[in-house]
Design an enzyme around this catalytic site. Structure first.
Site, mmCIF file in Angstrom:
data_model
loop_
_atom_site.group_PDB
_atom_site.id
_atom_site.type_symbol
_atom_site.label_atom_id
_atom_site.label_comp_id
_atom_site.label_asym_id
_atom_site.label_seq_id
_atom_site.Cartn_x
_atom_site.Cartn_y
_atom_site.Cartn_z
ATOM 1 N N SER A 190 0.824 -1.202 0.000
ATOM 2 C CA SER A 190 0.000 0.000 0.000
ATOM 3 C C SER A 190 0.866 1.263 0.000
ATOM 4 O O SER A 190 1.694 1.442 -0.888
ATOM 5 C CB SER A 190 -0.965 -0.039 1.186
ATOM 6 O OG SER A 190 -1.966 0.936 1.064
ATOM 7 N N ASP B 291 -10.378 -4.428 -5.400
ATOM 8 C CA ASP B 291 -9.778 -3.679 -4.297
ATOM 9 C C ASP B 291 -10.570 -2.389 -4.095
ATOM 10 O O ASP B 291 -10.627 -1.538 -4.983
ATOM 11 C CB ASP B 291 -8.313 -3.366 -4.625
ATOM 12 C CG ASP B 291 -7.541 -2.760 -3.476
ATOM 13 O OD1 ASP B 291 -8.167 -2.161 -2.577
ATOM 14 O OD2 ASP B 291 -6.301 -2.879 -3.479
ATOM 15 N N HIS C 238 -7.376 -5.602 -0.171
ATOM 16 C CA HIS C 238 -6.202 -4.756 -0.373
ATOM 17 C C HIS C 238 -4.949 -5.344 0.272
ATOM 18 O O HIS C 238 -3.942 -4.663 0.378
ATOM 19 C CB HIS C 238 -6.504 -3.361 0.218
ATOM 20 C CG HIS C 238 -5.457 -2.329 -0.033
ATOM 21 N ND1 HIS C 238 -5.089 -1.911 -1.298
ATOM 22 C CD2 HIS C 238 -4.697 -1.604 0.836
ATOM 23 C CE1 HIS C 238 -4.153 -0.986 -1.205
ATOM 24 N NE2 HIS C 238 -3.891 -0.772 0.074
#
Length: 272
Positions: A98, A221, A249
């Site tokens: 991320s 996602d 995610h």
């Protein structure tokens, strides 16, 4: 300052002292424990380094400085200082999740000789929509409302955000682990990291990154649309894109075997 203690640095050491090095960097609201299902796939083959950003996990919260950690540059500095204290100077394989993907890219721009490859799980250079050319997934008002919830009801925010990250139909244990991590983070530190995460925009930096990369995009996602992965693939030098058929995610938690297999394919010249 003791960087090892500050960032709670841990190492999984192989028998071969000359084994290649992997450094794992967790996402917003998370900690190094989120890599626990992925690291066994590379045990004995790599020197694996894990750490917590200051303000996350079991880091030394007394080292938190608002001026440093209100931008991604402060977290990139954490990453570089962890590498320095371990005398890592070249050929490091960076594995980020991320927002740490953006942090890793910024670090690679600063120190191009340090990293050999970047493995980017669920990356986004900018979460905000910038029409008509860029769809990041969120309107500014959406993110401001999320931060407002965080400020006034930290536990409520954690319980709302965790299933969004883990994905529809995901293992309830993953949602619980994420929620527990979100809840355990100091609200002020979490808010500054959230602002740095969701309001940062490194799109103009992407072409400056010299390090080859693997982009692992989740097919469904809620935080990062697949168009973002296409954009990154176009902008990053020598990048490889693979879309994983998963919800959520955090495939390194929900489907570690798929992530490990993709990494092995990409790193085939390193693995025996």
């Amino acid at each position: 300052m003791n960087i090892i203690q500050r960032n709670h640095v841990q190492q999984l050491l192989p028998a071969d002292p000359d084994a290649p090095v992997m450094v794992y960097a967790h996402g917003f609201g998370c900690n190094q424990e989120m890599w626990g299902l992925l690291t066994p796939a590379f045990s004995g083959l790599y020197r694996q380094v894990l750490f917590d950003y200051v303000g996350s996990g079991r880091s030394d919260a007394s080292a938190f400085e608002a001026t440093r950690y209100r931008s991604l540059d402060g977290y990139a500095q954490d990453l570089l200082e962890v590498c320095d204290i371990l005398d890592l100077t070249r050929e490091v394989i960076f594995v980020g999740h991320s927002v740490s993907c953006s942090i890793g890219i910024l670090a690679a721009i600063q120190r191009p000789e340090l990293f050999s490859r970047l493995i980017l799980i669920g990356p986004s250079p900018c979460f905000l929509n910038d029409p008509p050319a860029y769809h990041g997934g969120f309107q500014r008002s959406d993110l401001e409302a999320l931060l407002e919830l965080m400020a006034h009801n930290h536990l409520g925010w954690a319980h709302y955000f965790a299933p969004l990250v883990s994905g529809m139909g995901s293992d309830g244990q993953i949602t619980t682990q994420l929620s527990d991590s979100f809840c355990s983070t100091d609200p002020l530190m979490a808010r500054l990291f959230a602002e740095a995460t969701f309001f940062s925009d490194i799109r103009n930096e992407l072409t400056r990154c010299p390090t080859p990369s693997l982009i692992l995009q989740h097919s469904r996602d809620a935080l990062v649309p697949t168009t973002v992965a296409d954009y990154l693939h176009m902008m990053l030098h020598d990048s490889t894109l693979e879309v994983l058929d998963v919800n959520g995610h955090c495939a390194h938690m929900s489907h570690p075997e798929l992530v490990a297999a993709a990494m092995r394919r990409y790193l085939h010249h390193v693995l025996p």
